[in-house]
Design a protein around this motif. Structure first.
Motif, PDB file in Angstrom:
ATOM      1  N   ALA A  58      11.292  25.783 -22.137  1.00 58.77           N
ATOM      2  CA  ALA A  58       9.610  24.496 -23.535  1.00 58.77           C
ATOM      3  C   ALA A  58       9.102  24.227 -22.521  1.00 58.77           C
ATOM      4  O   ALA A  58       7.637  23.993 -23.017  1.00 58.77           O
ATOM      5  CB  ALA A  58      11.047  23.642 -23.453  1.00 58.77           C
ATOM      6  N   ALA A  59       9.425  24.643 -21.197  1.00 56.64           N
ATOM      7  CA  ALA A  59       7.518  23.752 -20.034  1.00 56.64           C
ATOM      8  C   ALA A  59       6.414  24.402 -20.259  1.00 56.64           C
ATOM      9  O   ALA A  59       5.225  24.275 -20.097  1.00 56.64           O
ATOM     10  CB  ALA A  59       8.103  23.751 -18.795  1.00 56.64           C
ATOM     11  N   ILE A  60       7.126  26.514 -20.365  1.00 53.50           N
ATOM     12  CA  ILE A  60       5.795  27.290 -20.748  1.00 53.50           C
ATOM     13  C   ILE A  60       5.849  27.074 -22.490  1.00 53.50           C
ATOM     14  O   ILE A  60       4.264  26.879 -21.738  1.00 53.50           O
ATOM     15  CB  ILE A  60       6.822  28.344 -20.644  1.00 53.50           C
ATOM     16  N   LYS A  61       6.032  26.680 -23.260  1.00 54.81           N
ATOM     17  CA  LYS A  61       5.490  26.830 -24.470  1.00 54.81           C
ATOM     18  C   LYS A  61       5.260  26.069 -24.757  1.00 54.81           C
ATOM     19  O   LYS A  61       3.864  25.519 -25.587  1.00 54.81           O
ATOM     20  CB  LYS A  61       6.845  26.354 -25.056  1.00 54.81           C
ATOM     21  N   ALA A 252       9.252  30.368  -8.120  1.00 51.30           N
ATOM     22  CA  ALA A 252       9.279  32.003  -9.638  1.00 51.30           C
ATOM     23  C   ALA A 252       8.019  31.539 -10.293  1.00 51.30           C
ATOM     24  O   ALA A 252       7.708  32.341 -10.846  1.00 51.30           O
ATOM     25  CB  ALA A 252      10.687  32.264  -9.661  1.00 51.30           C
ATOM     26  N   LEU A 253       8.187  29.796 -10.777  1.00 54.92           N
ATOM     27  CA  LEU A 253       7.622  28.999 -11.671  1.00 54.92           C
ATOM     28  C   LEU A 253       5.504  29.284 -11.264  1.00 54.92           C
ATOM     29  O   LEU A 253       4.981  29.231 -12.483  1.00 54.92           O
ATOM     30  CB  LEU A 253       7.573  27.590 -11.517  1.00 54.92           C
ATOM     31  N   SER A 254       5.325  29.359 -10.617  1.00 51.89           N
ATOM     32  CA  SER A 254       3.829  29.384  -9.743  1.00 51.89           C
ATOM     33  C   SER A 254       3.622  31.039  -9.531  1.00 51.89           C
ATOM     34  O   SER A 254       2.298  30.755 -10.510  1.00 51.89           O
ATOM     35  CB  SER A 254       4.164  29.133  -8.700  1.00 51.89           C
ATOM     36  N   VAL A 255       5.058  32.153  -9.765  1.00 52.79           N
ATOM     37  CA  VAL A 255       4.150  33.357  -9.608  1.00 52.79           C
ATOM     38  C   VAL A 255       4.194  33.481 -11.530  1.00 52.79           C
ATOM     39  O   VAL A 255       3.091  34.124 -11.698  1.00 52.79           O
ATOM     40  CB  VAL A 255       5.361  34.721  -9.352  1.00 52.79           C
ATOM     41  N   LEU A 256       5.166  32.946 -12.448  1.00 56.92           N
ATOM     42  CA  LEU A 256       4.718  33.118 -13.389  1.00 56.92           C
ATOM     43  C   LEU A 256       3.600  32.244 -14.505  1.00 56.92           C
ATOM     44  O   LEU A 256       2.884  33.004 -14.848  1.00 56.92           O
ATOM     45  CB  LEU A 256       5.867  32.877 -14.237  1.00 56.92           C
TER      46      LEU A 256
END
Length: 281
Positions: A58-61, A252-256
């Protein structure tokens, strides 16, 4: 050799700074993203969690949606606005550059505070809307994704104006005069000549706007806290969590996020080159 010594020293200093503030932290972030919570061994569980967990998806979207919307609106508005500016006097152009530079530096917590005063639950404009009977203004929710879109537009517009102003120098005034002499309308001129020439630069500025919005943190955090689930806020929460920190998930979120920005940069570059080829025929 002595003449080149200052240059070599400057390059060595630059390389050391690049390693210290860019390469080493980035490499450490990538390695940490493959570490399990608590350290030891290697795992893909962090990426599995952020790509399947509803909170992270949801954060990504939300981040991609808000960034796309604010960037599209900003690029359309600034493209028209900058043309209106450059078609006037040079003095007006310089004035707008100064204003855009000043407003682009007004960001972060002060910007969030200013919007709370204007459009917060007890903001000036909302009180005016209630007294004037303007329902959509009286019920406006600043602490929502749509509210953040308005805030993002504030710092997208000055950046767009600053970056787009120079691109109109590529248009020769004689082209329009020649097109009009040959019977072309204003719409045909922009469709056949103006926009194809400007499109590579417009695409590049749009890519920069999207990257700018994706990485925005201070204003969103100060305005909504965890009320709106964004990728940048989620990364910060994994490092400074209220219960316990999960820096591996944050890595991992930062890499994404870095991968999204890399894809954005590559697509922007390819689209700009394609537009340039089309403009050259």
């Amino acid at each position: 050799m002595k003449r080149r010594l200052p240059f070599h020293l400057a390059m060595i200093l630059f390389a050391l700074i690049a390693v210290a503030v860019l390469i080493y932290p980035s490499a450490n972030m990538v390695l940490m993203s493959f570490k399990p919570t608590g350290g030891g061994g290697w795992t893909l569980a962090n990426y599995r969690e952020i790509l399947t967990g509803s909170m992270y998806t949801a954060a990504i979207k939300n981040s991609v949606g808000i960034s796309l919307f604010s960037s599209v609106v900003a690029i359309v508005f600034t493209t028209v606005t900058t043309y209106a500016i450059v078609s006037r006097s040079k003095k007006l152009r310089e004035t707008f550059v100064v204003i855009a530079n000043m407003t682009s530096n007004f960001a972060g917590i002060p910007l969030a505070f200013a919007y709370i005063i204007l459009l917060g639950s007890s903001g000036v404009l909302l009180i005016f809307g209630r007294r004037a009977g303007i329902d959509w203004l009286a019920n406006y929710n600043l602490y929502s994704p749509w509210g953040l879109c308005i805030v993002y537009l504030y710092f997208q517009l000055p950046m767009g104006i600053i970056l787009l102003l120079p691109i109109y120098d590529a248009l020769d005034k004689g082209w329009r005069e020649s097109a009009e002499l040959l019977g072309a309308s204003s719409f045909q001129y922009w469709r056949r000549i103006g926009l194809p020439v400007l499109m590579p630069s417009i695409v590049g500025v749009f890519a920069m706007m999207f990257a700018n919005a994706m990485g925005a943190y201070a204003s969103a955090e100060a305005l909504t806290g965890t009320g709106v689930n964004l990728l940048s806020i989620r990364i910060a929460n994994t490092v400074t969590g209220d219960i316990f920190a999960r820096p591996e998930i944050g890595a991992a979120l930062s890499v994404l996020l870095a991968m999204i920005l890399l894809v954005n940069m590559i697509l922007g570059d390819k689209l700009a080159k394609r537009a340039e080829k089309v403009s050259k025929g």
